[in-house]
Motif scaffolding. Sequence first.
Motif, PDB file in Angstrom:
ATOM      1  N   UNK A 120       0.855  -1.185   0.000  1.00 17.45           N
ATOM      2  CA  UNK A 120       0.000   0.000   0.000  1.00 17.45           C
ATOM      3  C   UNK A 120       0.899   1.245   0.000  1.00 17.45           C
ATOM      4  N   UNK A 121       0.702   2.108  -0.984  1.00 14.30           N
ATOM      5  CA  UNK A 121       1.583   3.269  -1.159  1.00 14.30           C
ATOM      6  C   UNK A 121       0.777   4.559  -1.130  1.00 14.30           C
ATOM      7  N   UNK A 122       1.197   5.487  -0.299  1.00 15.51           N
ATOM      8  CA  UNK A 122       0.652   6.840  -0.321  1.00 15.51           C
ATOM      9  C   UNK A 122       1.694   7.750  -0.974  1.00 15.51           C
ATOM     10  N   UNK A 123       1.275   8.542  -1.951  1.00 15.51           N
ATOM     11  CA  UNK A 123       2.182   9.388  -2.723  1.00 15.51           C
ATOM     12  C   UNK A 123       1.920  10.848  -2.379  1.00 15.51           C
ATOM     13  N   UNK A 124       2.992  11.583  -2.069  1.00 14.54           N
ATOM     14  CA  UNK A 124       2.878  13.001  -1.760  1.00 14.54           C
ATOM     15  C   UNK A 124       3.755  13.810  -2.725  1.00 14.54           C
ATOM     16  N   UNK A 125       3.142  14.804  -3.391  1.00 13.55           N
ATOM     17  CA  UNK A 125       3.927  15.721  -4.223  1.00 13.55           C
ATOM     18  C   UNK A 125       3.901  17.123  -3.609  1.00 13.55           C
ATOM     19  N   UNK A 126       3.940  17.147  -2.300  1.00 14.42           N
ATOM     20  CA  UNK A 126       3.893  18.367  -1.497  1.00 14.42           C
ATOM     21  C   UNK A 126       5.259  18.549  -0.832  1.00 14.42           C
ATOM     22  N   UNK A 127       5.857  19.717  -0.998  1.00  9.70           N
ATOM     23  CA  UNK A 127       7.184  19.989  -0.421  1.00  9.70           C
ATOM     24  C   UNK A 127       7.182  19.929   1.100  1.00  9.70           C
ATOM     25  N   UNK A 128       6.001  19.950   1.714  1.00  9.18           N
ATOM     26  CA  UNK A 128       5.917  19.874   3.173  1.00  9.18           C
ATOM     27  C   UNK A 128       6.533  18.584   3.702  1.00  9.18           C
ATOM     28  N   UNK A 129       6.431  17.519   2.920  1.00  8.88           N
ATOM     29  CA  UNK A 129       6.934  16.216   3.345  1.00  8.88           C
ATOM     30  C   UNK A 129       8.328  16.001   2.776  1.00  8.88           C
ATOM     31  N   UNK A 130       9.291  15.809   3.668  1.00  8.44           N
ATOM     32  CA  UNK A 130      10.681  15.718   3.264  1.00  8.44           C
ATOM     33  C   UNK A 130      11.333  14.410   3.676  1.00  8.44           C
ATOM     34  N   UNK A 131      12.622  14.462   4.020  1.00 13.71           N
ATOM     35  CA  UNK A 131      13.363  13.238   4.337  1.00 13.71           C
ATOM     36  C   UNK A 131      13.061  12.631   5.709  1.00 13.71           C
ATOM     37  N   UNK A 132      12.323  13.346   6.541  1.00 12.22           N
ATOM     38  CA  UNK A 132      11.995  12.836   7.871  1.00 12.22           C
ATOM     39  C   UNK A 132      10.679  12.064   7.832  1.00 12.22           C
ATOM     40  N   UNK A 133      10.669  10.872   8.366  1.00 12.01           N
ATOM     41  CA  UNK A 133       9.473  10.036   8.359  1.00 12.01           C
ATOM     42  C   UNK A 133       8.335  10.709   9.123  1.00 12.01           C
ATOM     43  N   UNK A 134       7.179  10.790   8.485  1.00  7.65           N
ATOM     44  CA  UNK A 134       5.973  11.294   9.136  1.00  7.65           C
ATOM     45  C   UNK A 134       5.117  10.077   9.479  1.00  7.65           C
ATOM     46  N   UNK A 135       5.131   9.702  10.745  1.00  7.74           N
ATOM     47  CA  UNK A 135       4.466   8.470  11.159  1.00  7.74           C
ATOM     48  C   UNK A 135       2.953   8.540  11.004  1.00  7.74           C
ATOM     49  N   UNK A 136       2.391   9.745  11.032  1.00  6.33           N
ATOM     50  CA  UNK A 136       0.935   9.846  10.911  1.00  6.33           C
ATOM     51  C   UNK A 136       0.466   9.355   9.543  1.00  6.33           C
ATOM     52  N   UNK A 137       1.265   9.573   8.520  1.00  7.66           N
ATOM     53  CA  UNK A 137       0.888   9.100   7.183  1.00  7.66           C
ATOM     54  C   UNK A 137       0.916   7.582   7.117  1.00  7.66           C
ATOM     55  N   UNK A 138       1.943   6.995   7.732  1.00  6.80           N
ATOM     56  CA  UNK A 138       2.029   5.533   7.729  1.00  6.80           C
ATOM     57  C   UNK A 138       0.910   4.920   8.565  1.00  6.80           C
TER      58      UNK A 138
END
Length: 274
Positions: A120-138
């Motif tokens: 299952x893949x969530x794709x973000x093309x928003x510069x807000x999301x960078x190299x640091x893992x955002x656990x809320x998305x996972x």
Amino acid sequence: MAARDKAARMKGTRDVSLCEFLEALMPDFAYAQLKHALPFHYRTAEENKPFTKVFEDSRLWFNHVIKIQDLKMLSSHELWKFMTRGAIIMCADHQRAVDIVIPFCYSGDVLSRKTVSAIFIQVKNDHTFGPTTDYTLLHAIDPFTIEVYKGEETPLPCIRMVFALASKASAVHIVKPADRTTSRSSKRFTAYDMWFAGIWPETFPIVGNEREEYQVILQRSMPDQKSAYADSDPNTGDQVKEARENIRRNLTPLCAIQPAHHAKYRRLEEMAAQ
């Protein structure tokens, strides 16, 4: 798709193992970590094992994409059908925390709702999301919440990924036990989590020398404000083009941050500042 093709060429077969596919998708250092990674959380102690042990018999194949129109097609009762067509899934608009689903046969040679799991893949093309893992998305990629499984169904182990494609920096994180911010106590499903930042060769080796081409594709997926307001008349000078662009922006107040969208409020701002 390119990672699947690379793995298939190396093996000379149409279908490839899940591990071979992921090895082709990610950098060597990341796959080396993945092989020994434990799940983010697990359903039973039997599934709390290193990645390659759990998925050693898993296989997949695909050569095209189907964009579904009904989110009910993500049900475990339907996923196996996509494998018979060699298709991966692009989710319907207004998706439930997942954009791409890659079904795979967990074990054995028979396809059914009891033998097929998925990436299952969530794709973000928003510069807000960078190299640091955002656990809320996972965390949001919950097979029960997105109704792949319902009620008392027993899910097979799955894989959850986030592609933060607009990240300016490259990164690949395999979520390890030491990184976890939530309890690893028994859950309703077993999941292995990964975070990919940027669409660079350092993130996805299959990009290779085509990094500029992939960046162009990424830009096309974003709102193109400039082309919506730009003057394309080749016979006008830069000052005239800028003036025409500003006039068009004046007609859409508050739609963007450029000053021309706020021209009608400039006097009010000046008065408020006095």
